[in-house]
Motif scaffolding. Sequence first.
Motif, short mmCIF file in Angstrom:
data_model
loop_
_atom_site.label_atom_id
_atom_site.label_comp_id
_atom_site.label_asym_id
_atom_site.label_seq_id
_atom_site.Cartn_x
_atom_site.Cartn_y
_atom_site.Cartn_z
N ASP A 63 0.84 -1.19 0.00
CA ASP A 63 0.00 0.00 0.00
C ASP A 63 0.88 1.24 0.00
O ASP A 63 1.83 1.34 0.79
CB ASP A 63 -0.90 0.02 1.24
N SER A 64 0.56 2.18 -0.87
CA SER A 64 1.35 3.40 -0.93
C SER A 64 1.03 4.33 0.24
O SER A 64 1.79 5.25 0.53
CB SER A 64 1.10 4.14 -2.24
N THR A 65 -0.08 4.09 0.89
CA THR A 65 -0.43 4.86 2.09
C THR A 65 -0.75 3.88 3.22
O THR A 65 -1.37 2.84 3.01
CB THR A 65 -1.65 5.77 1.85
N ALA A 66 -0.28 4.21 4.40
CA ALA A 66 -0.51 3.37 5.58
C ALA A 66 -0.53 4.27 6.79
O ALA A 66 -0.31 5.48 6.70
CB ALA A 66 0.58 2.31 5.69
N SER A 67 -0.81 3.67 7.95
CA SER A 67 -0.82 4.46 9.17
C SER A 67 -0.37 3.59 10.34
O SER A 67 -0.44 2.36 10.28
CB SER A 67 -2.21 5.03 9.46
N VAL A 68 0.08 4.27 11.39
CA VAL A 68 0.50 3.58 12.60
C VAL A 68 0.22 4.50 13.78
O VAL A 68 0.34 5.73 13.66
CB VAL A 68 2.00 3.22 12.54
N ASP A 69 -0.18 3.91 14.90
CA ASP A 69 -0.41 4.70 16.11
C ASP A 69 0.92 5.13 16.70
O ASP A 69 1.90 4.37 16.69
CB ASP A 69 -1.19 3.90 17.15
N GLU A 70 0.96 6.34 17.22
CA GLU A 70 2.17 6.80 17.87
C GLU A 70 2.46 5.96 19.12
O GLU A 70 1.57 5.35 19.70
CB GLU A 70 2.05 8.28 18.24
N ASN A 71 3.73 5.93 19.48
CA ASN A 71 4.21 5.26 20.70
C ASN A 71 3.99 3.75 20.70
O ASN A 71 4.03 3.12 21.75
CB ASN A 71 3.54 5.85 21.95
N GLN A 72 3.75 3.16 19.54
CA GLN A 72 3.53 1.72 19.48
C GLN A 72 4.81 1.07 18.95
O GLN A 72 5.00 0.89 17.76
CB GLN A 72 2.34 1.37 18.59
N ALA A 73 5.71 0.74 19.88
CA ALA A 73 7.01 0.21 19.51
C ALA A 73 6.87 -1.13 18.81
O ALA A 73 6.08 -1.98 19.22
CB ALA A 73 7.89 0.06 20.75
N GLY A 74 7.64 -1.32 17.74
CA GLY A 74 7.63 -2.58 17.03
C GLY A 74 6.35 -2.88 16.28
O GLY A 74 6.09 -4.02 15.91
N ALA A 75 5.53 -1.86 16.00
CA ALA A 75 4.22 -2.08 15.40
C ALA A 75 4.33 -2.54 13.94
O ALA A 75 5.18 -2.07 13.18
CB ALA A 75 3.39 -0.80 15.47
N ALA A 76 3.46 -3.47 13.56
CA ALA A 76 3.31 -3.85 12.15
C ALA A 76 2.48 -2.79 11.45
O ALA A 76 1.45 -2.35 11.97
CB ALA A 76 2.66 -5.22 12.03
N ILE A 141 3.43 7.07 5.47
CA ILE A 141 2.88 6.50 6.71
C ILE A 141 2.37 7.64 7.58
O ILE A 141 3.15 8.49 8.02
CB ILE A 141 3.94 5.70 7.47
N ALA A 142 1.08 7.66 7.84
CA ALA A 142 0.50 8.65 8.74
C ALA A 142 0.71 8.20 10.18
O ALA A 142 0.49 7.04 10.52
CB ALA A 142 -0.98 8.82 8.45
N VAL A 143 1.17 9.11 11.03
CA VAL A 143 1.38 8.81 12.45
C VAL A 143 0.15 9.30 13.22
O VAL A 143 -0.09 10.51 13.34
CB VAL A 143 2.65 9.49 12.98
N ASN A 144 -0.63 8.35 13.71
CA ASN A 144 -1.90 8.69 14.36
C ASN A 144 -1.69 9.26 15.75
O ASN A 144 -0.93 8.70 16.55
CB ASN A 144 -2.80 7.45 14.45
N ASP A 145 -2.35 10.35 16.04
CA ASP A 145 -2.33 10.94 17.38
C ASP A 145 -3.21 10.09 18.29
O ASP A 145 -4.38 9.85 17.98
CB ASP A 145 -2.84 12.37 17.32
N ILE A 146 -2.66 9.62 19.39
CA ILE A 146 -3.40 8.75 20.29
C ILE A 146 -4.20 9.57 21.29
O ILE A 146 -3.67 10.43 21.98
CB ILE A 146 -2.46 7.80 21.05
#
Length: 682
Positions: A63-76, A141-146
Amino acid sequence: MLDSSALLLIGTKDAMTGQPSTGAWLASALAAALLGSCGGSGGGGSPEPPPPPSNQPPSIMVDSTASVDENQAGAAITSITASDPDGDSVAFDVSDDRFEISGGELKLKAGESLDHEAEMSVRITITASDGTDAVTARVAIAVNDIVASVAFVDATPGSGIAFERGYTESPGAGSLPQDADVREFAGGVAAGDYDNDGWVDLFVLRGDIGPNLLYRNLGDNTFEDRAEEAGVANPRAASGSFRHSGPGFADMDGDGDLDLFLGGVMGNRAIAYRNNGDGTFTDVTDGSGLDGMGARHTISSAFGDYDLDGDLDLFLSHWGTPRPKDDEERPWPYSTEHLWRNDSGNGVIRFTDVSLPSGIAETIIEDNPVGSFGGGGHDYTFSPIFARITDDLHPDLVIAADFLTSKHYVNEGDGSFRDATNREVIVDGNGMGAAVGDYDNDGDLDWFVSSIWSDPDENGEQIFKHGNRLYRNDDGEFSDATEEAGVRDGSWGWGACFADFDNDGHLDLYHTNGWVHMERFASEKFDTDPSRLFISNGEGGFTEISKEAGIVDNERGHGVVCADFDNDGDMDIFQMHRNESNAGTLWRNDSSANNYLKVKLEGRAPNTAAAGARITLTAGGQDQMREITIGSNFTSQNPLVQTFGLGASTQADLAIEWPDGAATTRQNVAAAQLVTIRQPEN
């Protein structure tokens, strides 16, 4: 004449790609040459062999665009696949060193996490190469604000909790080099309702800098010290010092009141206090069996009925205590003073050392501890817990220990234990704190061990590589679920506990951390590292949100208690640390979005705590299981009442499995209350 075997090769293709194989091309060339030499072309000349097949580049699917939650170490982050038409192997490279590709997924590396405030998005380039050709793909990769699902407030000011922690003098004659470390982390806190008024009280050991403290909970987020009146202050005498660690509340004599155990450090003896039932305690150490213990340090304590005889036995950890195997005066194996059978009766507290006949002593002292200060011949145990790992009624033992010596013992049901430690799985390099709980809601107890993690430096060198470990229970055996859970990076971890802080029906995780400033570790800032609050996503993963939840703690923390101190249905936190002005902090949980149900079990005497019993709660189509354990978080313990999060559910069903295997059920129990359930007499 052309050999038929050569002709059979002509036109063959690679089995994986369908392209002409190298062998097919060689055969074709050979055939052409042979035909030419035989005049088979009819033209009198030798035809040119066909050209070799050209290499074709690999392809990437991501995927050319993805996201991940902030502060989530080792996240897939997203799945990624690559293929090569020629069947060549494909190697990946990621432009940002914080990321890696593993198991078909783009992931943050262990110990790496992103901060929304620092970067709202990250753009990376992924290169796939087959050794000849390469292709690239870009991913945004968008970094989601928790938004924290839980909120804590520092309720220490005005709570009555205020004390210093430390030691007033050097260990003195007979001291050992490791005593300096013990002086940093020894002490601790026990939690329980010692006066049976329905509120969780705290007993604090703070070194020899002043008397012990017994904080009686007044019920409005305030506490008062009653140690002197209760007879447990144990002030320093002019002729010597009293230094203790690993306090534990437990009903040792089975009369329904919480008695109190203190482990001695730096040569001080352990103490057993009997609860008199009127708010006071009596020192009953003499004649208890514990008065003959010779361990130099007793760091933590745990209670459980390992032999199912109905009373609470005792397990002790002795980090830093020499246990040489080549002592001519004491042939090995000899007692290591870890396991103590409860032989109390007629109101008299009495324990018998069974470390040797139980099989514990022979295997708990490792010959080759990794990176230790003293090598073999020393005890490195820290945080023990009795828990039913194999799901039968006999409590097993898990023990967090330093220098790659953590242990898992299976209770054989005949008074003995078998060392079931799998060193391919149990790899916490510096096991310190511990917690057990069913974090994945599959009906068995998992084991978390806090350890030490350091980031690689600019040269890729890494001092501490193991970090925290989360061991998932799979049919009585552990597997390492640390990476998928995302809980590896805890810096220099200590006391830990599982608790459902947001009451969503999934256990979360909190642990303290910190160590004294040392120049060789200066870049790691272990002396100011923040405590960790890992919130479960309900799918086996966790996100670290201590800052977002309001827990701003940069102290050198050690012991920790997770309990509902104000009886409002959510789990608060008390932790001990080394702040010079106040060495205790009470974090009040002000979350109120979800419902709860609290359950208190009253077991048959003498196991009045019902240690080893299991509570299964069903609400909203989901089961949660809790076991009554009296274990060590690290020099600290949690109280016995269990607080379940119900989410939006307004009622729940309960199923109790008592220590003797008997069952009790309750249907349609309303939320937002404390339910007390007594064990049947027969």
